[in-house]
Enzyme design. Sequence first.
Site, PDB file in Angstrom:
ATOM      1  N   LYS A 162      41.090  49.619  36.561  1.00 14.62           N
ATOM      2  CA  LYS A 162      40.330  48.575  35.870  1.00 14.62           C
ATOM      3  C   LYS A 162      39.662  49.134  34.611  1.00 14.62           C
ATOM      4  O   LYS A 162      39.701  48.509  33.549  1.00 14.62           O
ATOM      5  CB  LYS A 162      39.283  47.966  36.815  1.00 14.62           C
ATOM      6  CG  LYS A 162      39.893  47.067  37.879  1.00 14.62           C
ATOM      7  CD  LYS A 162      38.933  46.713  39.006  1.00 14.62           C
ATOM      8  CE  LYS A 162      39.680  45.950  40.105  1.00 14.62           C
ATOM      9  NZ  LYS A 162      38.845  45.635  41.291  1.00 14.62           N
TER      10      LYS A 162
ATOM     11  N   GLN B  53      32.868  46.643  43.359  1.00  6.97           N
ATOM     12  CA  GLN B  53      34.100  46.853  44.126  1.00  6.97           C
ATOM     13  C   GLN B  53      33.814  46.727  45.622  1.00  6.97           C
ATOM     14  O   GLN B  53      32.881  47.345  46.144  1.00  6.97           O
ATOM     15  CB  GLN B  53      34.692  48.236  43.788  1.00  6.97           C
ATOM     16  CG  GLN B  53      36.047  48.512  44.414  1.00  6.97           C
ATOM     17  CD  GLN B  53      37.166  47.603  43.906  1.00  6.97           C
ATOM     18  OE1 GLN B  53      37.156  47.155  42.762  1.00  6.97           O
ATOM     19  NE2 GLN B  53      38.123  47.319  44.750  1.00  6.97           N
TER      20      GLN B  53
ATOM     21  N   ASP C 155      34.515  38.251  38.944  1.00  7.83           N
ATOM     22  CA  ASP C 155      35.325  38.241  40.165  1.00  7.83           C
ATOM     23  C   ASP C 155      35.415  36.832  40.753  1.00  7.83           C
ATOM     24  O   ASP C 155      36.274  36.571  41.604  1.00  7.83           O
ATOM     25  CB  ASP C 155      34.681  39.155  41.220  1.00  7.83           C
ATOM     26  CG  ASP C 155      35.418  40.468  41.417  1.00  7.83           C
ATOM     27  OD1 ASP C 155      36.631  40.501  41.177  1.00  7.83           O
ATOM     28  OD2 ASP C 155      34.757  41.445  41.826  1.00  7.83           O
TER      29      ASP C 155
HETATM   30  N1  GUN Z   1      38.398  44.671  46.655  1.00  9.81           N
HETATM   31  C1  GUN Z   1      39.678  44.257  46.799  1.00  9.81           C
HETATM   32  N2  GUN Z   1      39.991  43.345  45.859  1.00  9.81           N
HETATM   33  C2  GUN Z   1      38.889  43.174  45.107  1.00  9.81           C
HETATM   34  C3  GUN Z   1      38.593  42.378  43.970  1.00  9.81           C
HETATM   35  O1  GUN Z   1      39.416  41.596  43.471  1.00  9.81           O
HETATM   36  N3  GUN Z   1      37.347  42.504  43.475  1.00  9.81           N
HETATM   37  C4  GUN Z   1      36.425  43.323  44.019  1.00  9.81           C
HETATM   38  N4  GUN Z   1      35.228  43.373  43.484  1.00  9.81           N
HETATM   39  N5  GUN Z   1      36.658  44.086  45.064  1.00  9.81           N
HETATM   40  C5  GUN Z   1      37.883  44.009  45.608  1.00  9.81           C
END
Ligand code: GUN
Length: 299
Positions: free
Chosen positions: A53, A97, A120
């Site tokens: 990311k 995350q 998100d």
């Molecule tokens: N953990 C697994 N997928 C995601 C996501 O799309 N966003 C976040 N913040 N954590 C995750």
Amino acid sequence: MATIIDGKKISGEIRNEIKAGVDELVAGGHRPPGLAVLLVGENPASMAYVRSKTRACAEVGFHSRQINRPASISEEGLLRLVQECNDDPEIHGILVQLPLPEHIDSQKIIEAIDPAKDVDGFHPVNAGRLMVGLPGFVPCTPAGIIEMLVRTGTETSGKHAVVLGRSNIVGKPIAQLLARKGRGGDCTVTIAHSRTRNIEEICQQADIIIAAIGRARFVKGSMIKPGAVIIDVGINRVEDENSEKGYRLVGDVDFDEAEKVAGAITPVPGGVGPMTIALLLRNTLESARASSGLPSSLR
Ligand code: GUN
């Protein structure tokens, strides 16, 4: 044999559009989009996602900040960090995350994020907006799946989509998106999950299967209607002694079987994964535009 839906290629197109969007924003005298990524602990999969990311942010000209904290951080400590990001004008998107350590209430953390920076799309305000059809941030993986369907010219109207999984991150929001009116929507949607009976028969009736249950190679060739479109959201580690790492990644779909029956299928890796990142960037660009008082650039 099924057409392979190339998530890397489609996400590359989206990232180019985003780059152009950043150039336009900056040329107009505005700040570049800024994303804060908060990582707690040292879960190897989370660390890998976060690295991807932040790298993707750099590539499109975003400002990004990776904030790492040990798994021992308190809930209050993490709430304070979120609040600092909420108050920071250089930050337009905040991503915490998941999963978080057990002693931290994830929902409380999600609800502490300013909904205007919730790229998100996990905050109940954004989940509610999606539910009632108002504009808001849509979770990145579901938004990426719709974008894949639209950009490959997959007809969705009137089709039967079977969603395997009911999580807040994928299952519930993708079901909403597929059922809503308009492009990439207008599906008849069935949500199936671990307690669903006759899951094989239900899958066999699907024109589109979204597999997001977190079970390696769960969807077998015999569960797929010939010509169906298969979107595989799973990322599962399975042992592989031939691999240097001792494991390899497979999806929730048995790819080798499925590609013989399906009309189109996404690979793992290189399918949904890169789309998730592209849509995270797009949500962050949209947030930056909104904070500069500019209209949405989405069609
Ligand atoms: N953990 C697994 N997928 C995601 C996501 O799309 N966003 C976040 N913040 N954590 C995750």
